[in-house]
Design a protein around this motif. Structure first.
Motif, short mmCIF file in Angstrom:
data_model
loop_
_atom_site.label_atom_id
_atom_site.label_comp_id
_atom_site.label_asym_id
_atom_site.label_seq_id
_atom_site.Cartn_x
_atom_site.Cartn_y
_atom_site.Cartn_z
N SER A 1 0.83 -1.21 0.00
CA SER A 1 0.00 0.00 0.00
C SER A 1 0.87 1.26 0.00
CB SER A 1 -0.95 0.01 1.20
OG SER A 1 -0.23 0.09 2.41
N LYS A 2 2.01 1.21 0.68
CA LYS A 2 2.92 2.36 0.66
C LYS A 2 3.50 2.56 -0.73
CE LYS A 2 4.31 2.41 5.48
NZ LYS A 2 5.39 2.20 6.45
N LYS A 3 3.89 1.47 -1.39
CA LYS A 3 4.44 1.55 -2.73
C LYS A 3 3.43 2.12 -3.73
CE LYS A 3 7.81 -2.20 -2.47
NZ LYS A 3 8.14 -3.56 -2.95
N GLU A 4 2.16 1.68 -3.59
CA GLU A 4 1.11 2.09 -4.52
C GLU A 4 0.45 3.40 -4.12
OE1 GLU A 4 -1.53 -1.25 -4.75
OE2 GLU A 4 0.04 -2.59 -5.50
N GLY A 5 0.81 3.95 -2.96
CA GLY A 5 0.25 5.23 -2.53
C GLY A 5 -1.21 5.16 -2.16
N ARG A 6 -1.63 4.11 -1.52
CA ARG A 6 -3.02 3.97 -1.12
C ARG A 6 -3.09 3.53 0.33
NH1 ARG A 6 -3.65 -1.43 -0.65
NH2 ARG A 6 -2.46 -2.77 -2.02
N LYS A 7 -4.32 3.51 0.87
CA LYS A 7 -4.51 3.06 2.24
C LYS A 7 -4.45 1.53 2.28
CE LYS A 7 -7.39 6.85 3.80
NZ LYS A 7 -8.68 7.22 4.39
N PRO A 8 -3.97 0.98 3.39
CA PRO A 8 -3.94 -0.49 3.49
C PRO A 8 -5.36 -1.07 3.49
CG PRO A 8 -2.69 0.53 5.26
CD PRO A 8 -3.38 1.63 4.53
N ARG A 9 -5.50 -2.23 2.91
CA ARG A 9 -6.80 -2.90 2.83
C ARG A 9 -6.85 -3.96 3.93
NH1 ARG A 9 -5.98 -3.49 -3.47
NH2 ARG A 9 -6.54 -1.38 -4.10
N PHE A 10 -7.28 -3.54 5.12
CA PHE A 10 -7.31 -4.45 6.27
C PHE A 10 -8.37 -5.53 6.09
CE2 PHE A 10 -5.52 -0.50 8.08
CZ PHE A 10 -4.30 -1.01 8.49
N ALA A 11 -9.46 -5.22 5.40
CA ALA A 11 -10.50 -6.22 5.16
C ALA A 11 -9.96 -7.35 4.26
CB ALA A 11 -11.72 -5.58 4.53
N LYS A 12 -9.17 -6.97 3.27
CA LYS A 12 -8.58 -7.98 2.37
C LYS A 12 -7.66 -8.91 3.15
CE LYS A 12 -5.25 -8.27 -1.38
NZ LYS A 12 -4.30 -7.49 -2.18
N VAL A 13 -6.83 -8.33 4.01
CA VAL A 13 -5.93 -9.14 4.83
C VAL A 13 -6.74 -10.04 5.75
CG1 VAL A 13 -4.12 -9.07 6.59
CG2 VAL A 13 -4.09 -7.43 4.72
N GLY A 14 -7.81 -9.50 6.30
CA GLY A 14 -8.68 -10.28 7.19
C GLY A 14 -9.25 -11.50 6.49
N ARG A 15 -9.67 -11.32 5.23
CA ARG A 15 -10.20 -12.47 4.48
C ARG A 15 -9.10 -13.50 4.22
NH1 ARG A 15 -12.85 -8.26 1.87
NH2 ARG A 15 -11.40 -8.29 0.13
N LEU A 16 -7.89 -13.04 3.97
CA LEU A 16 -6.78 -13.96 3.69
C LEU A 16 -6.36 -14.78 4.91
CD1 LEU A 16 -4.52 -11.71 1.44
CD2 LEU A 16 -5.89 -13.67 0.71
N VAL A 17 -6.41 -14.15 6.09
CA VAL A 17 -5.93 -14.84 7.29
C VAL A 17 -7.06 -15.36 8.17
CG1 VAL A 17 -3.77 -13.54 7.34
CG2 VAL A 17 -5.72 -12.72 8.66
N GLY A 18 -8.31 -15.11 7.75
CA GLY A 18 -9.45 -15.64 8.51
C GLY A 18 -9.75 -14.86 9.77
N ARG A 19 -9.60 -13.53 9.71
CA ARG A 19 -9.89 -12.67 10.85
C ARG A 19 -10.70 -11.47 10.36
NH1 ARG A 19 -6.61 -13.92 15.36
NH2 ARG A 19 -4.95 -15.36 14.87
N SER A 20 -11.29 -10.75 11.29
CA SER A 20 -12.09 -9.59 10.90
C SER A 20 -11.19 -8.40 10.59
CB SER A 20 -13.07 -9.21 12.02
OG SER A 20 -12.37 -8.67 13.11
N ARG A 21 -11.74 -7.45 9.85
CA ARG A 21 -11.01 -6.24 9.50
C ARG A 21 -10.56 -5.50 10.74
NH1 ARG A 21 -11.96 -1.28 10.05
NH2 ARG A 21 -14.08 -1.72 10.69
N GLN A 22 -11.44 -5.43 11.74
CA GLN A 22 -11.13 -4.70 12.96
C GLN A 22 -9.98 -5.34 13.73
OE1 GLN A 22 -14.43 -4.22 15.58
NE2 GLN A 22 -13.33 -2.83 16.93
#
Length: 169
Positions: A69-90
């Motif tokens: 996200s830093k390289k692409e200049g955008r905000k991190p996608r915590f929901a996407k990571v949550g889906r990948l690791v099986g946890r909630s965005r929060q």
């Protein structure tokens, strides 16, 4: 609740139209709880999510997303990571803010940090507000939970310690 009032309250349960979900409400009745609940099949309880420790692989997925996200200049996608690791965005967001953030200071508190925290809390109280732990934590480079716990367990003068801090009685 008083015994007389408790005996007058009965749990009345009924299924919503279409048989989806369960709605419960307390009403007064003479028949007792058994009369209101007889003949109703309750759905099984929802499964409780088990808490589990974060693995190094899960942390790596989160850190990789932060880096991308830093390289692409955008905000991190915590929901996407949550889906990948099986946890909630929060939960993923809290893991980043409270544990993995590189500028987060951990370890013993200094007297300067304690003084700043006391001043910030007193200023908020003088304005008739509760302290905002997140901005205070950002200024101290500590997590908001750590700041709140430091105040509540060590610095709050109205808190009565089980074991006195000064060693007195």
């Amino acid at each position: 609740m008083f015994a007389a009032a408790r005996s007058a309250l009965v749990l009345r349960a009924f299924l919503r139209p279409g048989g989806t979900g369960l709605c419960r409400s307390f009403v007064t009745a003479k028949g007792g709880a058994g009369a209101a609940l007889r003949g109703i099949d309750f759905p099984p309880p929802l499964p409780v999510r088990e808490q589990r420790r974060w693995t190094q692989e899960e942390d790596d997925v989160l850190l990789n997303e932060i880096e991308m996200s830093k390289k692409e200049g955008r905000k991190p996608r915590f929901a996407k990571v949550g889906r990948l690791v099986g946890r909630s965005r929060q939960v993923v967001y809290q893991r980043w803010c409270q544990v993995l953030y590189p500028e987060l200071r951990k370890g013993p508190w200094t007297s300067e940090e304690d003084d700043f925290l006391v001043k910030a809390v007193k200023e908020a109280e003088s304005l008739g507000r509760k302290p905002a732990w997140t901005p205070i934590g950002q200024l101290l480079h500590r997590g908001s939970i750590a700041v709140r716990r430091r105040w509540e367990s060590n610095l709050n003068p109205t808190f009565k310690h089980i074991f006195p801090v000064d060693g007195g009685e």
